[in-house]
Design an enzyme around this catalytic site. Structure first.
Site, PDB file in Angstrom:
ATOM      1  N   ARG A   1     -12.845   9.269 -10.211  1.00  0.00           N
ATOM      2  CA  ARG A   1     -12.377   7.978 -10.730  1.00  0.00           C
ATOM      3  C   ARG A   1     -13.469   6.916 -10.707  1.00  0.00           C
ATOM      4  O   ARG A   1     -13.498   6.042 -11.581  1.00  0.00           O
ATOM      5  CB  ARG A   1     -11.192   7.506  -9.886  1.00  0.00           C
ATOM      6  CG  ARG A   1     -10.645   6.133 -10.230  1.00  0.00           C
ATOM      7  CD  ARG A   1      -9.867   6.083 -11.504  1.00  0.00           C
ATOM      8  NE  ARG A   1      -8.768   7.028 -11.506  1.00  0.00           N
ATOM      9  CZ  ARG A   1      -7.732   6.958 -12.350  1.00  0.00           C
ATOM     10  NH1 ARG A   1      -7.672   5.995 -13.266  1.00  0.00           N
ATOM     11  NH2 ARG A   1      -6.779   7.855 -12.319  1.00  0.00           N
TER      12      ARG A   1
ATOM     13  N   ASN B   1      -2.100   6.007  -3.298  1.00  0.00           N
ATOM     14  CA  ASN B   1      -3.071   6.427  -4.302  1.00  0.00           C
ATOM     15  C   ASN B   1      -2.449   7.492  -5.201  1.00  0.00           C
ATOM     16  O   ASN B   1      -2.809   8.665  -5.164  1.00  0.00           O
ATOM     17  CB  ASN B   1      -4.342   6.957  -3.623  1.00  0.00           C
ATOM     18  CG  ASN B   1      -5.490   7.132  -4.591  1.00  0.00           C
ATOM     19  OD1 ASN B   1      -5.834   8.236  -4.990  1.00  0.00           O
ATOM     20  ND2 ASN B   1      -6.098   6.025  -4.979  1.00  0.00           N
TER      21      ASN B   1
ATOM     22  N   ARG C   1      -5.211   9.791  -7.719  1.00  0.00           N
ATOM     23  CA  ARG C   1      -5.865   8.862  -8.645  1.00  0.00           C
ATOM     24  C   ARG C   1      -7.373   8.901  -8.450  1.00  0.00           C
ATOM     25  O   ARG C   1      -8.139   8.919  -9.423  1.00  0.00           O
ATOM     26  CB  ARG C   1      -5.340   7.440  -8.471  1.00  0.00           C
ATOM     27  CG  ARG C   1      -5.803   6.477  -9.588  1.00  0.00           C
ATOM     28  CD  ARG C   1      -5.258   5.074  -9.409  1.00  0.00           C
ATOM     29  NE  ARG C   1      -5.454   4.271 -10.609  1.00  0.00           N
ATOM     30  CZ  ARG C   1      -6.550   3.550 -10.876  1.00  0.00           C
ATOM     31  NH1 ARG C   1      -7.557   3.559 -10.024  1.00  0.00           N
ATOM     32  NH2 ARG C   1      -6.626   2.841 -11.993  1.00  0.00           N
ATOM     33  N   CYS C   2      -7.804   8.921  -7.192  1.00  0.00           N
ATOM     34  CA  CYS C   2      -9.244   8.945  -6.918  1.00  0.00           C
ATOM     35  C   CYS C   2      -9.919  10.184  -7.490  1.00  0.00           C
ATOM     36  O   CYS C   2     -11.070  10.126  -7.923  1.00  0.00           O
ATOM     37  CB  CYS C   2      -9.485   8.901  -5.412  1.00  0.00           C
ATOM     38  SG  CYS C   2      -9.258   7.284  -4.651  1.00  0.00           S
ATOM     39  N   MET C   3      -9.232  11.321  -7.483  1.00  0.00           N
ATOM     40  CA  MET C   3      -9.867  12.575  -7.869  1.00  0.00           C
ATOM     41  C   MET C   3      -9.907  12.803  -9.374  1.00  0.00           C
ATOM     42  O   MET C   3     -10.387  13.854  -9.808  1.00  0.00           O
ATOM     43  CB  MET C   3      -9.135  13.751  -7.195  1.00  0.00           C
ATOM     44  CG  MET C   3      -9.350  13.825  -5.698  1.00  0.00           C
ATOM     45  SD  MET C   3      -8.697  15.338  -4.943  1.00  0.00           S
ATOM     46  CE  MET C   3      -6.924  15.088  -5.129  1.00  0.00           C
TER      47      MET C   3
END
Length: 413
Positions: free
Chosen positions: A162, A358, A403-405
């Site tokens: 992300r 997240n 979301r971060c990944m």
């Protein structure tokens, strides 16, 4: 059939194409001695992390979401001599590898098979991995001095796709990142956007960052994707905290306005702490009108709204007087329902630390969440949100959830 044009027009519209990077050799190079420097709280059981990441990818593919893998795209880029030359010219800079090692490394890397080179650009290179040749005495001497361990440092945070680049409406930011250990992640993804056939002909705009791939030694004007939210209908939300600065955020806003891609950018102030390193660690969308929030932080967020100024390049900046969620609700024209991070005070702190807020929305009302956040997931389901759970034990060791990944490449309004 041609690939869809890149563009991300909301936080929750149906996700069509997404970019990921599976854990690999870079994570095998995390040790108790270097993990903190490389922004991981713990070392990773790599084989289990890979299995868990493949489960995550499989959940998306089962919904006909196209999942692109960074290593595969990089392999294609460096298989082409022009792409390889462009990337190595920018990767092997003196500020990263020093002077004597540069030419020796270049000669070796120029001859590596494409897949091997793509892997090493992410995993880094140890001094003793470079074969003997001109400059080998220098590298061997450095190894004996035990300074530093890597001639090319690893990039284990590519797992969190992300942050390095972010698609906002019809363009992308090539993010100058806060931490020096992450800045070469952006170079790798920029090489994909500039040289991979999938993107090279898309004629996309760059809202911010170096299209030429120059990596600087500092980033006062830092922006990271965990703070960038294309909410929809010309509205963008940007968090300001540990990783994204007002210097970077205001340039993103100015460039969006100049192209008519956005009408309002809301800047949201965050505490400068690791647990809230990005806005998406305390706040994400689960549906068109549903958000999850770690309220001990979000209840205290102050916001500033930016709109186009009277003259080109100017910004009309005005402090918002309403609370964060109310300001965002008014800007969206809908009353947002807030699902607080689950549990009592201590449980909520634990689940927030484990990325309960997240979430990755795959379509309206369907999210991916970590399995360990049982109370938040139960609250989401009670509010009518469908939750796909994925294992958290290894993937979350660098502090990042679904979301971060993921870097969405194509998402509907």
């Amino acid at each position: 059939m041609s690939a869809p044009t890149p563009g991300v027009y909301s936080e929750v519209g149906p996700l069509r194409t997404v970019l990921v990077c599976e854990p690999g050799l870079a994570h095998e190079r995390l040790t108790p001695a270097n993990a903190n420097q490389l922004l991981f709280d713990e070392i990773v059981w790599v084989e289990q992390a890979q299995a868990d990441h493949r489960q995550f990818v499989g959940e998306m593919q089962a919904l006909d979401i196209e999942v692109l893998e960074l290593k595969d795209l990089l392999t294609d880029v460096v298989a082409d001599p022009a792409g390889r030359s462009w990337l190595l010219d920018r990767k092997l800079i003196e500020d990263l590898v020093g002077v004597p090692a540069r030419d020796e490394l270049r000669a070796w890397l120029d001859d590596l098979p494409a897949r091997d080179l793509a892997e090493r650009l992410i995993a880094g290179i140890l001094f003793d991995e470079v074969p003997p040749g001109d400059g080998a005495d220098y590298l061997a001497a450095l190894a004996r001095l035990e300074v530093p361990q890597f001639v090319l440092p690893p990039l284990p945070n590519t797992l969190f796709m992300r942050d390095s680049t972010s698609w906002l409406y019809g363009g992308v930011t090539l993010n100058p990142m806060h931490s020096a250990v992450r800045r070469h992640e952006t170079l790798l993804v920029t090489a994909v956007y500039e040289h991979h056939p999938r993107f090279a002909g898309s004629d996309h705009q760059v809202w911010f960052g170096e299209r030429e791939g120059r990596v600087t030694g500092h980033a006062m004007a830092a922006v990271e994707g965990g703070d960038l939210f294309p909410v929809g209908d010309g509205l963008v939300l940007i968090g300001l905290g540990e990783r994204s600065s007002v210097q970077g955020a205001t340039q993103v806003a100015r460039n969006l306005f100049a192209a008519g891609a956005a009408e309002r950018v809301i800047l949201a102030g965050l505490p400068n702490v690791r647990s809230a390193m990005h806005l998406d660690t305390v706040f994400t969308f689960a549906d068109r009108d549903v958000v999850t929030a770690f309220t001990p932080v979000t209840d205290h967020i102050q916001t500033l709204s930016l709109r186009p100024g009277a003259r080109d390049g100017e910004l009309d900046a005005r402090a918002d007087t309403a609370p964060f969620i109310e300001t965002l609700s008014n800007a969206m024209g809908t009353q947002l329902r807030v699902i607080p991070t689950g549990g009592d005070g201590m449980a909520a702190q634990r689940e927030q630390w484990d990325d309960a807020s997240n979430l990755l929305a795959l379509r309206p009302g369907l999210v991916v969440a970590y399995d360990r956040n049982t109370q938040t997931n139960a609250a989401l389901r009670a509010a009518g949100i469908d939750v796909i759970e994925i294992p958290a034990g290894e993937l979350g060791r660098g502090r990042g959830g679904g979301r971060c990944m993921t870097c969405p490449i194509v998402r509907d309004a």
